[in-house]
Scaffold this motif. Sequence first.
Motif, PDB file in Angstrom:
ATOM      1  N   CYS A 261       7.413  25.449  46.139  1.00 27.45           N
ATOM      2  CA  CYS A 261       8.172  24.271  45.714  1.00 27.45           C
ATOM      3  C   CYS A 261       9.663  24.595  45.627  1.00 27.45           C
ATOM      4  CB  CYS A 261       7.657  23.767  44.370  1.00 27.45           C
ATOM      5  SG  CYS A 261       8.419  22.214  43.842  1.00 27.45           S
ATOM      6  N   VAL A 262      10.000  25.715  44.988  1.00 25.52           N
ATOM      7  CA  VAL A 262      11.403  26.122  44.877  1.00 25.52           C
ATOM      8  C   VAL A 262      11.798  26.974  46.083  1.00 25.52           C
ATOM      9  CG1 VAL A 262      13.085  27.426  43.506  1.00 25.52           C
ATOM     10  CG2 VAL A 262      11.386  25.975  42.364  1.00 25.52           C
ATOM     11  N   TYR A 263      11.182  28.145  46.211  1.00 21.74           N
ATOM     12  CA  TYR A 263      11.535  29.069  47.293  1.00 21.74           C
ATOM     13  C   TYR A 263      10.787  28.682  48.574  1.00 21.74           C
ATOM     14  CZ  TYR A 263      12.986  31.568  43.109  1.00 21.74           C
ATOM     15  OH  TYR A 263      13.548  31.901  41.905  1.00 21.74           O
ATOM     16  N   GLY A 264      11.540  28.227  49.566  1.00 22.19           N
ATOM     17  CA  GLY A 264      10.941  27.692  50.779  1.00 22.19           C
ATOM     18  C   GLY A 264      10.788  26.188  50.747  1.00 22.19           C
ATOM     19  N   GLY A 265      11.086  25.586  49.582  1.00 23.11           N
ATOM     20  CA  GLY A 265      11.036  24.135  49.436  1.00 23.11           C
ATOM     21  C   GLY A 265      12.429  23.582  49.294  1.00 23.11           C
ATOM     22  N   ILE A 266      12.911  23.472  48.027  1.00 25.52           N
ATOM     23  CA  ILE A 266      14.278  22.970  47.848  1.00 25.52           C
ATOM     24  C   ILE A 266      15.309  24.035  48.205  1.00 25.52           C
ATOM     25  CG2 ILE A 266      13.532  21.369  46.052  1.00 25.52           C
ATOM     26  CD1 ILE A 266      14.892  23.200  43.991  1.00 25.52           C
ATOM     27  N   TYR A 267      14.898  25.314  48.169  1.00 24.67           N
ATOM     28  CA  TYR A 267      15.850  26.422  48.352  1.00 24.67           C
ATOM     29  C   TYR A 267      15.360  27.357  49.448  1.00 24.67           C
ATOM     30  CZ  TYR A 267      18.605  30.602  47.110  1.00 24.67           C
ATOM     31  OH  TYR A 267      19.439  31.692  47.133  1.00 24.67           O
ATOM     32  N   GLU A 268      16.201  27.575  50.441  1.00 17.26           N
ATOM     33  CA  GLU A 268      15.904  28.537  51.514  1.00 17.26           C
ATOM     34  C   GLU A 268      17.232  28.970  52.121  1.00 17.26           C
ATOM     35  OE1 GLU A 268      13.455  28.879  55.715  1.00 17.26           O
ATOM     36  OE2 GLU A 268      12.980  27.235  54.350  1.00 17.26           O
ATOM     37  N   GLN A 269      17.759  30.025  51.568  1.00 17.95           N
ATOM     38  CA  GLN A 269      19.133  30.420  51.868  1.00 17.95           C
ATOM     39  C   GLN A 269      19.362  30.685  53.352  1.00 17.95           C
ATOM     40  OE1 GLN A 269      20.527  33.943  49.758  1.00 17.95           O
ATOM     41  NE2 GLN A 269      22.430  32.878  49.267  1.00 17.95           N
ATOM     42  N   ALA A 270      18.350  31.199  54.049  1.00 20.05           N
ATOM     43  CA  ALA A 270      18.523  31.563  55.458  1.00 20.05           C
ATOM     44  C   ALA A 270      18.225  30.413  56.417  1.00 20.05           C
ATOM     45  CB  ALA A 270      17.614  32.752  55.783  1.00 20.05           C
ATOM     46  N   HIS A 271      17.870  29.263  55.909  1.00 26.09           N
ATOM     47  CA  HIS A 271      17.522  28.145  56.776  1.00 26.09           C
ATOM     48  C   HIS A 271      18.758  27.603  57.477  1.00 26.09           C
ATOM     49  CE1 HIS A 271      16.007  24.190  58.064  1.00 26.09           C
ATOM     50  NE2 HIS A 271      14.811  24.762  58.008  1.00 26.09           N
ATOM     51  N   PRO A 272      18.638  27.178  58.735  1.00 25.86           N
ATOM     52  CA  PRO A 272      19.805  26.637  59.466  1.00 25.86           C
ATOM     53  C   PRO A 272      20.464  25.449  58.775  1.00 25.86           C
ATOM     54  CG  PRO A 272      17.982  27.050  60.972  1.00 25.86           C
ATOM     55  CD  PRO A 272      17.445  27.253  59.586  1.00 25.86           C
ATOM     56  N   ARG A 273      19.694  24.706  57.968  1.00 34.70           N
ATOM     57  CA  ARG A 273      20.250  23.538  57.300  1.00 34.70           C
ATOM     58  C   ARG A 273      20.547  23.801  55.822  1.00 34.70           C
ATOM     59  NH1 ARG A 273      16.763  18.476  59.838  1.00 34.70           N
ATOM     60  NH2 ARG A 273      17.085  19.030  62.030  1.00 34.70           N
ATOM     61  N   ALA A 274      20.558  25.048  55.418  1.00 32.79           N
ATOM     62  CA  ALA A 274      20.906  25.373  54.033  1.00 32.79           C
ATOM     63  C   ALA A 274      22.394  25.165  53.809  1.00 32.79           C
ATOM     64  CB  ALA A 274      20.523  26.812  53.722  1.00 32.79           C
ATOM     65  N   ASP A 275      22.743  24.639  52.624  1.00 29.78           N
ATOM     66  CA  ASP A 275      24.151  24.467  52.304  1.00 29.78           C
ATOM     67  C   ASP A 275      24.700  25.751  51.694  1.00 29.78           C
ATOM     68  OD1 ASP A 275      23.331  24.556  49.630  1.00 29.78           O
ATOM     69  OD2 ASP A 275      23.533  22.398  49.316  1.00 29.78           O
ATOM     70  N   ALA A 276      25.923  25.686  51.189  1.00 29.92           N
ATOM     71  CA  ALA A 276      26.578  26.891  50.670  1.00 29.92           C
ATOM     72  C   ALA A 276      25.842  27.490  49.484  1.00 29.92           C
ATOM     73  CB  ALA A 276      28.018  26.566  50.286  1.00 29.92           C
ATOM     74  N   ASP A 277      25.043  26.685  48.782  1.00 34.11           N
ATOM     75  CA  ASP A 277      24.283  27.177  47.633  1.00 34.11           C
ATOM     76  C   ASP A 277      22.862  27.572  47.986  1.00 34.11           C
ATOM     77  OD1 ASP A 277      26.311  26.889  45.623  1.00 34.11           O
ATOM     78  OD2 ASP A 277      25.999  24.719  45.717  1.00 34.11           O
ATOM     79  N   GLY A 278      22.516  27.481  49.272  1.00 32.24           N
ATOM     80  CA  GLY A 278      21.182  27.855  49.706  1.00 32.24           C
ATOM     81  C   GLY A 278      20.157  26.745  49.665  1.00 32.24           C
ATOM     82  N   PHE A 279      20.580  25.528  49.339  1.00 31.28           N
ATOM     83  CA  PHE A 279      19.648  24.413  49.255  1.00 31.28           C
ATOM     84  C   PHE A 279      19.520  23.727  50.611  1.00 31.28           C
ATOM     85  CE2 PHE A 279      21.312  24.616  44.820  1.00 31.28           C
ATOM     86  CZ  PHE A 279      20.144  25.068  44.251  1.00 31.28           C
ATOM     87  N   ARG A 280      18.297  23.401  50.979  1.00 31.51           N
ATOM     88  CA  ARG A 280      18.046  22.767  52.269  1.00 31.51           C
ATOM     89  C   ARG A 280      18.552  21.329  52.258  1.00 31.51           C
ATOM     90  NH1 ARG A 280      12.473  24.469  55.183  1.00 31.51           N
ATOM     91  NH2 ARG A 280      13.119  22.604  56.350  1.00 31.51           N
ATOM     92  N   SER A 281      19.488  21.040  53.143  1.00 30.74           N
ATOM     93  CA  SER A 281      20.072  19.700  53.189  1.00 30.74           C
ATOM     94  C   SER A 281      19.078  18.679  53.724  1.00 30.74           C
ATOM     95  CB  SER A 281      21.339  19.707  54.060  1.00 30.74           C
ATOM     96  OG  SER A 281      21.044  20.123  55.385  1.00 30.74           O
TER      97      SER A 281
END
Length: 494
Positions: A32-52
């Motif tokens: 839910c958190v890691y790999g869900g709302i937050y995935e720092q290495a994802h191409p669509r992650a913002d500066a805080d690591g949250f998936r846009s």
Amino acid sequence: MLNAKLHLEPTRVVAPVSRRTFGSFVEHMGRCVYGGIYEQAHPRADADGFRSDVLALVRELGVSLVRYPGGNFVSGYKWEDGVGPVADRPVRRDLAWHSLETNEVGVDEFMRWANKAGVEVMYALNLGTRGVQEALDVHEYLNQPDRTHLAELRRGNGSEKPYGISMFCLGNEMDGPWQTGHKTAYEYGRLAAETARALRSAQPGVELIACGSSSSSMPTFGAWEAEVLELAYDQVDYISAHAYYEPLDGDVGSFLASAVDMDHFIDSVVATADSVGARLKSKKRINISFDEWNVWYLSRHQASQASVTEWEVAPRVIEDSYDVTDAVVVGSLLISLLRHSDRVTAACLAQLVNVIAPIRSEPDGEAWRQTTFHPFALTSRLSRGEVLDVKIDSPVYETSRFGAVPIVDAVATHDDGALSVFAVNRHQSESVSFSFPATGTVAEAWVLSDDDPAATNTQADPDRVTPRELATSVSEGIVTVTLPPVSWSAIRLG
């Protein structure tokens, strides 16, 4: 064809629509958190690591409130582990879900995410392994403006202004023997009352939620609520309710009628709370926070967890894939929640991403809408103004769990001359002609159904199941629509 009628009058009002009814839930559980709302290495992650891409879907879903950080997780959580430099944060065992918590996302990161998502936060306190002091400490960190030790610590960690959280859960499911720090009703009621008094000393207007029963099937249901409220009635504002549904033994007919159980659950808790209030001679009214509800294939989860031995970071846990029938049940449960808006003034679909969630995502991949996304998003968008006290004339069908149940269930909201009607057809093979009085012209009408009620949305086919336009006719002030079998519909007149 079967026929059903909805009788409504805009002057007959249940209560205002509470935007908090459209809450959700983010727990440090599974992905839910890691790999869900937050995935720092994802191409669509913002500066805080949250998936846009996930953030965009959360906004589209229409979520108003998010409960955080648990759930069962919170009963062993040390919030201090999740503040300060990330490199210095400890890795801890999460006993609730037999996994490892890295604490890479803590309260400051989550509050930044909540601000981006535009949601209010309902913060859950650890009353399992901790108590009054921890509650005061995290409240000070979250809400004290400045000068105190923990307020200055927050400011030093980059959050100059207090977060201003107004809703706190006093623990989670403390009636459950599975809960870390499980307590009797007396033990918990005393602790909840003491914690509430302390928090009100710090913030007089804070809204506090006492733990109710984690299920209406608990052997202590009713007695738990009565004893907890006897001890904490004057200190709390809400009692919580949790309910999950699945088609037990393949009984789809009873599953489609799950809202009957939710109605009974709510009515029972209200009766218990009002009885306690009467005995205490209190003029105060306790409302319900239905802060965990959803379809959950719990029996599958219990079978899969029997062999888990490894401690992993963000393992795949209860990533149920939802079909059309599940979505219709979710839509019907929303009807029940709206119908009880006079007492249910906050509710949280559990959970938000990946874990029994309306949104799914894959590492380095796409995010997509599950079937259950659609009734929630449309109900959140179209419910405005006041919930009306409606009456339904409907044929019934027999269920093994609930006896005779109306085939059609519905609710309506009214706002400045505009009317929204939400209806479900529970019949598995028959369509229903459904009619109600028109208060204007049809602005939009949607139906969620499919020739295959087991159809799902997947990463490869994310739009296999989506709402489609529902044909309507208006004649002599009456709107008529045809509700397909196993369907959920929304009609807006304005």
